[in-house]
Design an enzyme around this catalytic site. Structure first.
Site, PDB file in Angstrom:
ATOM      1  CG  ASP A   1      -2.020  -1.099   1.120  1.00  0.00           C
ATOM      2  OD1 ASP A   1      -1.938  -1.948   0.223  1.00  0.00           O
ATOM      3  OD2 ASP A   1      -2.927  -1.112   1.986  1.00  0.00           O
TER       4      ASP A   1
ATOM      5  CE  LYS B   1      -4.204  -4.123   1.098  1.00  0.00           C
ATOM      6  NZ  LYS B   1      -4.940  -3.090   1.831  1.00  0.00           N
TER       7      LYS B   1
ATOM      8  CB  CYS C   1      -2.226  -2.831   5.036  1.00  0.00           C
ATOM      9  SG  CYS C   1      -3.965  -2.290   4.935  1.00  0.00           S
TER      10      CYS C   1
ATOM     11  CG  HIS D   1     -11.301   1.126  -0.054  1.00  0.00           C
ATOM     12  ND1 HIS D   1     -11.409  -0.167   0.389  1.00  0.00           N
ATOM     13  CD2 HIS D   1     -10.380   1.718   0.757  1.00  0.00           C
ATOM     14  CE1 HIS D   1     -10.599  -0.351   1.421  1.00  0.00           C
ATOM     15  NE2 HIS D   1      -9.956   0.770   1.659  1.00  0.00           N
TER      16      HIS D   1
ATOM     17  CG  HIS E   1      -8.572   5.282   2.636  1.00  0.00           C
ATOM     18  ND1 HIS E   1      -9.578   5.075   3.558  1.00  0.00           N
ATOM     19  CD2 HIS E   1      -8.025   4.062   2.412  1.00  0.00           C
ATOM     20  CE1 HIS E   1      -9.617   3.788   3.884  1.00  0.00           C
ATOM     21  NE2 HIS E   1      -8.677   3.142   3.191  1.00  0.00           N
TER      22      HIS E   1
ATOM     23  CG  ASP F   1      -6.693   0.101   1.018  1.00  0.00           C
ATOM     24  OD1 ASP F   1      -7.127  -1.060   1.197  1.00  0.00           O
ATOM     25  OD2 ASP F   1      -7.035   1.072   1.744  1.00  0.00           O
TER      26      ASP F   1
HETATM   27  C1  VGL Z   1      -4.779   0.817   5.550  1.00  0.00           C
HETATM   28  C2  VGL Z   1      -6.345   1.728   6.939  1.00  0.00           C
HETATM   29  C3  VGL Z   1      -7.307   1.621   5.967  1.00  0.00           C
HETATM   30  C4  VGL Z   1      -3.353   0.389   5.335  1.00  0.00           C
HETATM   31  C5  VGL Z   1      -5.729   0.677   4.573  1.00  0.00           C
HETATM   32  O1  VGL Z   1      -2.907   0.319   4.176  1.00  0.00           O
HETATM   33  O2  VGL Z   1      -2.663   0.119   6.354  1.00  0.00           O
HETATM   34  N1  VGL Z   1      -5.091   1.326   6.738  1.00  0.00           N
HETATM   35  N2  VGL Z   1      -6.990   1.085   4.788  1.00  0.00           N
HETATM   36 ZN    ZN Z   2      -8.448   1.095   3.197  1.00  0.00          ZN
END
Ligand code: VGL
Ligand code: ZN
Length: 202
Positions: free
Chosen positions: A10, A108, A153, A50, A83, A48
């Site tokens: 990420d 993901k 993550c 979404h 995000h 990440d």
């Molecule tokens: C993450 C919070 C929400 C991460 C992803 O990449 O650690 N943290 N989504």
């Molecule tokens: Zn996230």
């Protein structure tokens, strides 16, 4: 056959300072990760990714604020600012990250009903991203994990890797954490260690 793989977790604009869910010093992992990459025969990344109004977004729950914890389809869920929305600049892998060596990117968090901290499975362990099968097909037995965020993550990716039977090491100099509550990163490191994850100290 590469036996050792590097998993970059990420490293996306929204997790860098100035992003939607900024990880303090998140940008500092980029040069470290770029320098490490040539040591690995196989490099993969997670992203990440979404949909708008994802269930982990506080904005999807009227009256709720980021940082609050709710039950999301039976699982405790920390609520975050919006995000890494699919297709947005914030969701892109950071521009400074060397992506030329990345063999595959595993996305993901696409199911609006469940969050996905690990690069292997969603938090309910129902959906599999294909990362484990890909690594096994490549003959990988050991993984090194780095990126953002140490206490979310990176932690869940490393815990799943260890549970799946990969020898697992987290490279703390190439990780930064959210530390929503002071001590979260230290607790995450202790949890990973207790699960048999090898920790390269910061
Ligand atoms: C993450 C919070 C929400 C991460 C992803 O990449 O650690 N943290 N989504
Ligand atoms: Zn996230």
């Amino acid at each position: 056959m590469p036996r050792l793989a590097f998993i970059i977790v990420d490293v996306q604009h929204d997790f860098l300072p100035g992003g939607a869910l900024p990880v303090p010093e998140g940008d500092q992992v980029i040069p470290v990760i770029n320098r490490l990459q040539p040591q690995y025969e196989l490099v993969v990344a997670t992203q990440d990714w979404h949909p708008p109004a994802h269930g982990s977004f506080a904005s999807a729950h009227p009256g709720r604020q980021p940082g609050e914890v709710i039950q999301l389809n039976g699982l405790p869920q920390v609520l975050w600012p919006d995000h890494c929305v699919q297709g947005s600049y914030g969701a892109e892998l950071a521009r400074g990250l060397d992506t030329t060596r990345i063999a595959r990117v595993f996305q993901k968090g696409t199911d609006p009903a469940v969050d996905s901290y690990s690069g292997f499975f969603d938090n309910g362990r129902r959906h599999d991203t294909g990362l484990a099968d890909f690594l096994r097909q490549q003959g990988v037995q050991e993984v090194h994990v780095a990126g953002l965020a140490t206490d979310y993550c990176v932690k869940y990716t490393a815990l799943d890797a260890a549970r799946l039977g990969f020898k697992t090491r987290v490279l703390l100099p190439a990780c930064r954490g959210v530390n929503l509550h002071p001590g979260d990163v230290e607790r995450a490191v202790a949890e990973m260690r207790a699960a048999g994850v090898d920790i390269m100290p910061a």
